[in-house]
Scaffold this motif. Structure first.
Motif, PDB file in Angstrom:
ATOM      1  N   UNK A  35       0.514  -1.005  -0.261  1.00 53.25           N
ATOM      2  CA  UNK A  35      -0.122  -0.106   0.038  1.00 53.25           C
ATOM      3  C   UNK A  35       1.044   1.377   0.587  1.00 53.25           C
ATOM      4  N   UNK A  36       2.031   1.169   0.450  1.00 53.70           N
ATOM      5  CA  UNK A  36       3.082   1.671   0.251  1.00 53.70           C
ATOM      6  C   UNK A  36       3.842   2.365  -0.960  1.00 53.70           C
ATOM      7  N   UNK A  37       3.389   3.533  -1.709  1.00 57.14           N
ATOM      8  CA  UNK A  37       3.537   3.223  -2.971  1.00 57.14           C
ATOM      9  C   UNK A  37       5.112   4.175  -2.883  1.00 57.14           C
ATOM     10  N   UNK A  38       5.567   5.233  -2.423  1.00 61.26           N
ATOM     11  CA  UNK A  38       6.710   5.580  -1.725  1.00 61.26           C
ATOM     12  C   UNK A  38       7.892   4.639  -1.575  1.00 61.26           C
ATOM     13  N   UNK A  39       7.255   4.255  -0.728  1.00 66.22           N
ATOM     14  CA  UNK A  39       8.857   3.286   0.395  1.00 66.22           C
ATOM     15  C   UNK A  39       9.148   2.004  -0.585  1.00 66.22           C
ATOM     16  N   UNK A  40       7.733   1.366  -1.475  1.00 65.76           N
ATOM     17  CA  UNK A  40       8.295   0.347  -2.515  1.00 65.76           C
ATOM     18  C   UNK A  40       9.156   0.999  -3.375  1.00 65.76           C
ATOM     19  N   UNK A  41       8.548   2.226  -3.827  1.00 65.85           N
ATOM     20  CA  UNK A  41       9.429   2.558  -5.302  1.00 65.85           C
ATOM     21  C   UNK A  41      10.498   2.919  -5.391  1.00 65.85           C
ATOM     22  N   UNK A  57      -4.660   2.049  -7.403  1.00 64.39           N
ATOM     23  CA  UNK A  57      -6.505   2.218  -7.716  1.00 64.39           C
ATOM     24  C   UNK A  57      -6.075   3.500  -7.101  1.00 64.39           C
ATOM     25  N   UNK A  58      -4.251   4.057  -6.588  1.00 61.14           N
ATOM     26  CA  UNK A  58      -4.476   5.353  -6.366  1.00 61.14           C
ATOM     27  C   UNK A  58      -4.964   6.193  -7.454  1.00 61.14           C
ATOM     28  N   UNK A 110      -3.618   8.832  -1.225  1.00 61.73           N
ATOM     29  CA  UNK A 110      -3.969   7.033  -0.882  1.00 61.73           C
ATOM     30  C   UNK A 110      -4.569   6.886  -0.972  1.00 61.73           C
ATOM     31  N   UNK A 111      -5.836   7.387  -1.840  1.00 61.83           N
ATOM     32  CA  UNK A 111      -7.487   7.452  -1.433  1.00 61.83           C
ATOM     33  C   UNK A 111      -7.803   6.709  -3.080  1.00 61.83           C
TER      34      UNK A 111
END
Length: 559
Positions: free
Chosen positions: A198-204, A225-226, A268-269
């Motif tokens: 769910x955390x896009x920033x951390x993963x990328x 989905x964001x 994140x919505x």
């Protein structure tokens, strides 16, 4: 050795090759130069035909490894080479799919030249790095039971180029920390689809450290989905060539340039808009009414559509102007035979509509686990009277902040229900009128016929007005009777996979027959019918008393 370990399954596969049994290996069935010709011996070509012929009972399914059939041919041509170490080192590809493997044990290290290992649809919960051969280049662990990558702390295959971890319960920051260039310096392709990140920033941020990464699959994760996806991913990974099975064009990369630096735009919505349109195919309920039916009760019918949608916040309290930049809209048109046209789309402009769901909120459990419970709210469209084509034109927009729950809801799909509301209306009878009349008759008996109340003299002037009022009686409605005529399921899994629109015509099937449950009578009506029954009993008693008095008079006159 446990039977569900990887080495146990591989040993069983190798034994089934029958490398030392007919038609492979050494035996009397082999025809050699020194042996005498006999009916019980076969030539080498005949033995090879027995291995490859489709109708041969010695033909073996070698889909688990392309080296299996080659190894059997080698057992016919040169059986003297088939020692144990040679057999293990001969395999370069192993595909063990859906065999119940639960552990990768150190027996896998015997396959010293293994390059491709596919273990999809098994029960593996850990990846012990020390049990992976150093020659491994492809590792596929799709649809297993991985919930953590903490076991990847030892010596990893330095030449690994493909890693498939899709359809696993991976979501934590610790899992992300094991997906860096320090662990996988040669990784070219990474599949993380249908996980729970769910955390896009951390993963990328972690994936940007992979120096050789060219192909990345992320679809099916909640953060996809964001509205910031896929633009933020494309700009954050400039060396990426393919994202979610689609090549990144220079135009797309140029349009997303600079988005990675605009962190305030990454939210994140996600917003979803459900539109319910037209409906056809319902028979006129008045056609079943008989011509000689009484005037009362008056029966009225109305129809509406109900559904449940994910809601962590009340839609009426949502601020759609600032956060909802990703619009997922659903349009449902119920047409002939109860068909429903459902439309899901995405755009950067969000419709500013306030949804008005019912206050009832229920909990839906997925997979029977309380931890996976998601909250949904029930919504009903406006109620319309019957017509050949009923246009609801209902649009509701929802903003969801829990993208993980939104993913679960979309995988379940949307359930639409067509409901009928039947209301019975009865004429209202006032309680004061009959009581007043009875009291006057009693007074007349006591006070005589000549006395009249002052109010009675002026009543003649008001008689025309009373007649007008009585011509349109006031109606009292019973509690409504609701019946579900039909239902339909709208699948929404394509939205999780990156789809932008779902357009479905839903067939509600044969509409159910009308419910026979009758509405309870109101207390006022009960009292009315009770009074009527009392009056009837009084009249019967009076008539009986008159008959008795008449009979007594006859007896007196004719003794």
């Amino acid at each position: 050795m446990s039977s569900n370990t990887l080495s146990a399954v591989l040993e069983k596969k190798i034994r089934r090759l029958c490398l030392n049994d007919f038609p492979c290996g050494h035996g009397s069935w082999r025809k050699t130069k020194d042996s005498a010709a006999g009916a019980d011996s076969e030539s080498t070509d005949s033995l090879l035909d027995l291995l490859s012929c489709h109708h041969s009972p010695w033909r073996y399914d070698d889909s688990w490894s392309p080296q299996a059939s080659a190894l059997r041919k080698l057992a016919v041509l040169s059986p003297q080479h088939l020692h144990t170490n040679f057999i293990y080192s001969y395999f370069t590809t192993l595909r063990i799919v859906d065999k119940g493997v639960s552990a990768i044990d150190n027996g896998l290290l015997k396959f010293s030249k293994l390059e491709e290992l596919v273990l999809s649809a098994n029960k593996i919960s850990e990846i012990p790095a020390e049990n992976l051969p150093s020659s491994l280049k492809i590792l596929e662990l799709r649809a297993n039971r991985l919930s953590s990558l903490n076991s990847l702390t030892g010596r990893l295959p330095p030449c690994l180029q493909y890693l498939g971890l899709s359809h696993n319960s991976l979501a934590s920051h610790e899992d992300v920390s094991h997906l860096t260039g320090r662990h996988w310096p040669q990784l070219v392709c990474l599949d993380l689809s249908d996980c729970d990140f769910q955390d896009q920033k951390t993963l990328l941020e972690a994936l940007s450290s992979l120096p050789c990464l060219k192909t990345l699959v992320l679809e099916g994760n909640p953060f996809t989905l964001a509205p910031s996806y896929p633009g933020f991913t494309v700009d954050r990974l400039p060396a990426l060539s393919c994202l979610d099975a689609s090549w990144i064009s220079p135009e797309e990369r140029h349009s997303f340039r600079g988005l990675a630096e605009m962190s305030e735009l990454i939210t994140d919505t996600a917003s979803a808009t459900v539109n319910v349109g037209r409906m056809r195919g319902i028979l006129d309920p008045l056609m079943s009414v008989e011509e000689n039916a009484p005037d009362f009760p008056v029966v009225s019918f109305s129809y509406f559509i109900t559904y449940e949608f994910l809601s962590h916040e009340t839609p009426g309290e949502l601020n759609l102007g600032s956060e909802a930049k990703f619009d997922t809209a659903s349009t449902a048109h119920v047409t002939e035979d109860g068909s429903c046209d459902t439309d899901l789309l995405s755009s950067k402009k969000c419709e500013r509509e306030t949804s008005k769901p019912d206050t009832e909120v229920c909990v839906v459990n997925t997979e029977g686990a309380c931890s996976d419970a998601i909250r949904v709210s029930s919504h009903s469209t406006s109620k319309l009277t019957w017509s050949e084509c009923m246009d609801f034109s209902d649009a509701q927009t929802y903003v969801v902040s829990s993208l993980g729950d939104l993913k679960k809801f979309l995988n379940q799909g949307l359930y639409l229900r067509l409901e009928e509301e039947k209301v019975l209306s009865w004429p209202a009878v006032s309680e004061d009128a009959p009581v007043t009349k009875n009291s006057q008759t009693v007074k007349e008996k006591k006070g005589g016929k000549g006395k009249e109340s002052p109010g009675k003299s002026g009543s003649t002037k008001d008689k025309p007005k009373d007649k007008k009022k009585k011509s349109v009686p006031e109606l009292v409605q019973d509690a409504p009777i609701r019946t579900i005529l039909g239902s339909a399921h709208v699948p929404l899994q394509s939205l999780v996979k990156g789809g932008q629109k779902v357009n479905v015509i839903c067939d509600l099937g044969v509409l159910h027959s009308e419910s026979k449950v009758e509405a309870p009578q109101t207390p006022q009506k009960v009292r009315i019918w009770e009074r009527k029954s009392k009056r009837t009993r009084r009249r019967e008693r009076r008539s009986q008393n008159r008959e008795k008095a008449a009979m007594q008079d006859r007896r007196i006159q004719h003794p």
